[in-house]
Design a protein around this motif. Structure first.
Motif, mmCIF file in Angstrom:
data_model
loop_
_atom_site.group_PDB
_atom_site.id
_atom_site.type_symbol
_atom_site.label_atom_id
_atom_site.label_comp_id
_atom_site.label_asym_id
_atom_site.label_seq_id
_atom_site.Cartn_x
_atom_site.Cartn_y
_atom_site.Cartn_z
ATOM 1 N N ASP A 160 24.323 3.061 17.071
ATOM 2 C CA ASP A 160 24.628 1.976 17.719
ATOM 3 C C ASP A 160 23.181 1.543 18.381
ATOM 4 O O ASP A 160 22.507 2.321 19.043
ATOM 5 C CB ASP A 160 25.526 1.981 18.777
ATOM 6 C CG ASP A 160 27.003 2.199 18.296
ATOM 7 O OD1 ASP A 160 27.169 1.702 17.296
ATOM 8 O OD2 ASP A 160 27.856 2.875 19.027
ATOM 9 N N LEU A 161 22.947 0.314 18.134
ATOM 10 C CA LEU A 161 22.023 -0.443 19.225
ATOM 11 C C LEU A 161 22.448 -1.217 20.330
ATOM 12 O O LEU A 161 23.575 -2.033 20.031
ATOM 13 C CB LEU A 161 21.236 -1.566 18.124
ATOM 14 C CG LEU A 161 20.165 -2.377 18.682
ATOM 15 C CD1 LEU A 161 19.024 -1.405 18.959
ATOM 16 C CD2 LEU A 161 19.806 -3.603 17.778
ATOM 17 N N ILE A 162 21.830 -0.911 21.525
ATOM 18 C CA ILE A 162 22.230 -1.563 22.773
ATOM 19 C C ILE A 162 21.366 -2.775 23.009
ATOM 20 O O ILE A 162 20.192 -2.208 23.351
ATOM 21 C CB ILE A 162 22.477 -0.315 23.840
ATOM 22 C CG1 ILE A 162 23.323 0.752 23.438
ATOM 23 C CG2 ILE A 162 23.147 -1.060 25.033
ATOM 24 C CD1 ILE A 162 25.040 0.434 23.146
ATOM 25 N N ARG A 163 21.825 -4.026 23.348
ATOM 26 C CA ARG A 163 20.922 -4.800 23.627
ATOM 27 C C ARG A 163 21.414 -5.308 24.828
ATOM 28 O O ARG A 163 22.598 -5.570 25.266
ATOM 29 C CB ARG A 163 21.114 -5.913 22.541
ATOM 30 C CG ARG A 163 19.995 -5.508 21.594
ATOM 31 C CD ARG A 163 19.939 -6.729 20.610
ATOM 32 N NE ARG A 163 18.957 -6.367 19.401
ATOM 33 C CZ ARG A 163 19.006 -6.969 18.056
ATOM 34 N NH1 ARG A 163 19.739 -8.112 18.133
ATOM 35 N NH2 ARG A 163 18.136 -6.655 17.270
ATOM 36 N N VAL A 164 20.394 -5.808 25.891
ATOM 37 C CA VAL A 164 20.593 -6.402 27.023
ATOM 38 C C VAL A 164 20.205 -7.781 26.981
ATOM 39 O O VAL A 164 18.918 -8.166 26.586
ATOM 40 C CB VAL A 164 20.045 -5.789 28.084
ATOM 41 C CG1 VAL A 164 20.198 -6.331 29.682
ATOM 42 C CG2 VAL A 164 20.352 -4.173 28.338
ATOM 43 N N HIS A 165 20.956 -8.750 27.147
ATOM 44 C CA HIS A 165 20.767 -10.380 27.326
ATOM 45 C C HIS A 165 20.739 -10.948 28.567
ATOM 46 O O HIS A 165 21.672 -10.627 29.468
ATOM 47 C CB HIS A 165 21.539 -11.039 26.244
ATOM 48 C CG HIS A 165 21.672 -10.436 24.778
ATOM 49 N ND1 HIS A 165 20.822 -10.846 23.808
ATOM 50 C CD2 HIS A 165 22.397 -9.433 24.223
ATOM 51 C CE1 HIS A 165 21.129 -10.224 22.789
ATOM 52 N NE2 HIS A 165 22.302 -9.298 22.811
#
Length: 386
Positions: free
Chosen positions: A325-330
């Motif tokens: 999984d790739l965790i992205r913070v927007h």
């Protein structure tokens, strides 16, 4: 033992929720009887209490990860920051509170995190600063003096925090110069095995800006040396040996192809490899890039290249890879359709499976327009005592 060990026994089900059930019966101060039920088998063994805690911390490393978000006003505005701890699997918000009281004029920042420990730098009143090593699960901590607190002038400041592999020995590193053109680098290393700071001076390697991203890997501290007018160009990887106080650099080469622009964001350790996290812009779209750093040959090699099905701009906030999984913070500013309503800042966390490309938003929150996201840090769960 003390209160920290008692907290560890109460929280063991959080650390081992499914696969292992641990029942601890206190027999005496230094010893603990441990019965482990796994796969239908039962073992009874007398272990040293802290030895048991260490071994299970290393055995479950990387299995239970949370995301720590720090949201607050701009640095020049007196206000305490908000802290949120989010489960990286389901997005559940975990109760979390700083172990120290910081007033409106104080501040705090994250140096690093590993083995369930968080290393923070903070000031209660905005003047004197200290360093804190904190285990949120055990609610145990250790306060240390901040070597930067004694320096009147500083430039090119860098901090780093990390462990010697499979031990509870950790290092805190601080490097700085008096001014940007100073020829010498002031170095300070805290070694938990000895419980004291070591100090030294070494010749400068033309360092400009080390930034907030750092890592400790195999007895060395690493930063990215940023150059340019806005300090937004990754020039070198800086390597500092915590034992010999020697410093080296690995040159970061940039592609001359203007159609493919690579931007690095942070330095991290992933699957026991030192890596650079960044993104690439090409005619095909936005790609998340993870590159391996070979500290023996001084080479940087692209490793993982991921592009989502739906094109979406990658912002400056760093991404994290956890398993597949790739965790992205927007973070974005939301304008209201009604003119009389104020703007707001939205922060969301999304999880994208790099195989199936399935995307889930696991966290969302909004704050007043004046607030901003200051840091995002992956925090594991561990039973080590600072």
């Amino acid at each position: 033992m003390g209160q920290s060990a008692t907290s560890a026994e109460m929280n063991l089900e959080q650390v081992f929720p499914d696969d292992i059930l641990l029942e601890i019966f206190r027999r005496s101060e230094p010893k603990t009887a441990v019965r482990c039920r796994a796969l239908g088998k039962v073992w009874n063994e007398i272990l040293s209490e802290y030895s048991f805690m260490k071994e299970n911390t290393f055995a479950t490393k990387g299995k239970h990860l949370n995301l720590l978000l720090q949201v607050g006003l701009a640095a020049w505005v007196y206000s305490s920051d908000n802290i949120s701890m989010i489960d990286c699997v389901n997005g559940a918000v975990i109760p979390c509170q700083l172990p120290i009281e910081i007033d409106q004029s104080g501040w705090w920042s994250v140096i690093g995190s590993e083995n369930g420990m968080l290393c923070l730098r903070y000031s209660i009143n905005g003047f004197n600063s200290e360093v804190l090593v904190w285990n949120p699960l055990l609610k145990s901590l250790r306060c240390l003096e901040d070597p930067a607190d004694k320096l009147l002038r500083q430039a090119v400041i860098g901090y780093a925090f990390g462990f010697t592999p499979r031990t509870d020995q950790y290092f805190i590193v601080h490097v700085s110069k008096r001014h940007i053109r100073d020829r010498f680098l002031h170095c300070n290393v805290y070694d938990s095995a000895y419980g004291e700071w070591r100090h030294g001076y070494i010749k400068d390697q033309r360092l400009k800006n080390l930034g907030d991203s750092s890592a400790v890997y195999r007895g060395k501290a690493f930063w990215i040396n940023w150059v340019g007018r806005q300090s937004n160009i990754a020039s070198d990887i800086v390597i500092f040996d915590v034992v010999t106080f020697e410093i080296q650099k690995i040159k970061i080469s940039h592609s001359p192809n203007q159609d493919r622009k690579l931007y690095f964001q942070s330095i991290t350790v992933f699957q026991d490899n030192l890596c650079l996290m960044g993104y690439e812009i090409s005619s095909m779209g936005w790609h998340t890039i993870l590159s391996k750093v070979d500290i023996e040959t001084f080479n940087i090699v692209p490793w993982i290249n991921f592009m989502e099905n739906r094109q979406r701009k990658i912002h400056c906030n760093p991404s994290f890879i956890i398993g597949e999984d790739l965790i992205r913070v927007h973070e974005r500013i939301k304008s209201s359709k009604r003119t009389n309503l104020p703007l707001s800042v939205e922060v969301s966390v999304s999880k994208v499976n790099m195989i199936t490309h399935k995307r889930n938003t696991i966290y969302y929150s909004s704050w007043p327009y004046e607030m901003c996201l200051k840091s995002a840090t992956i925090v594991s769960q561990g039973l080590l005592i600072p």
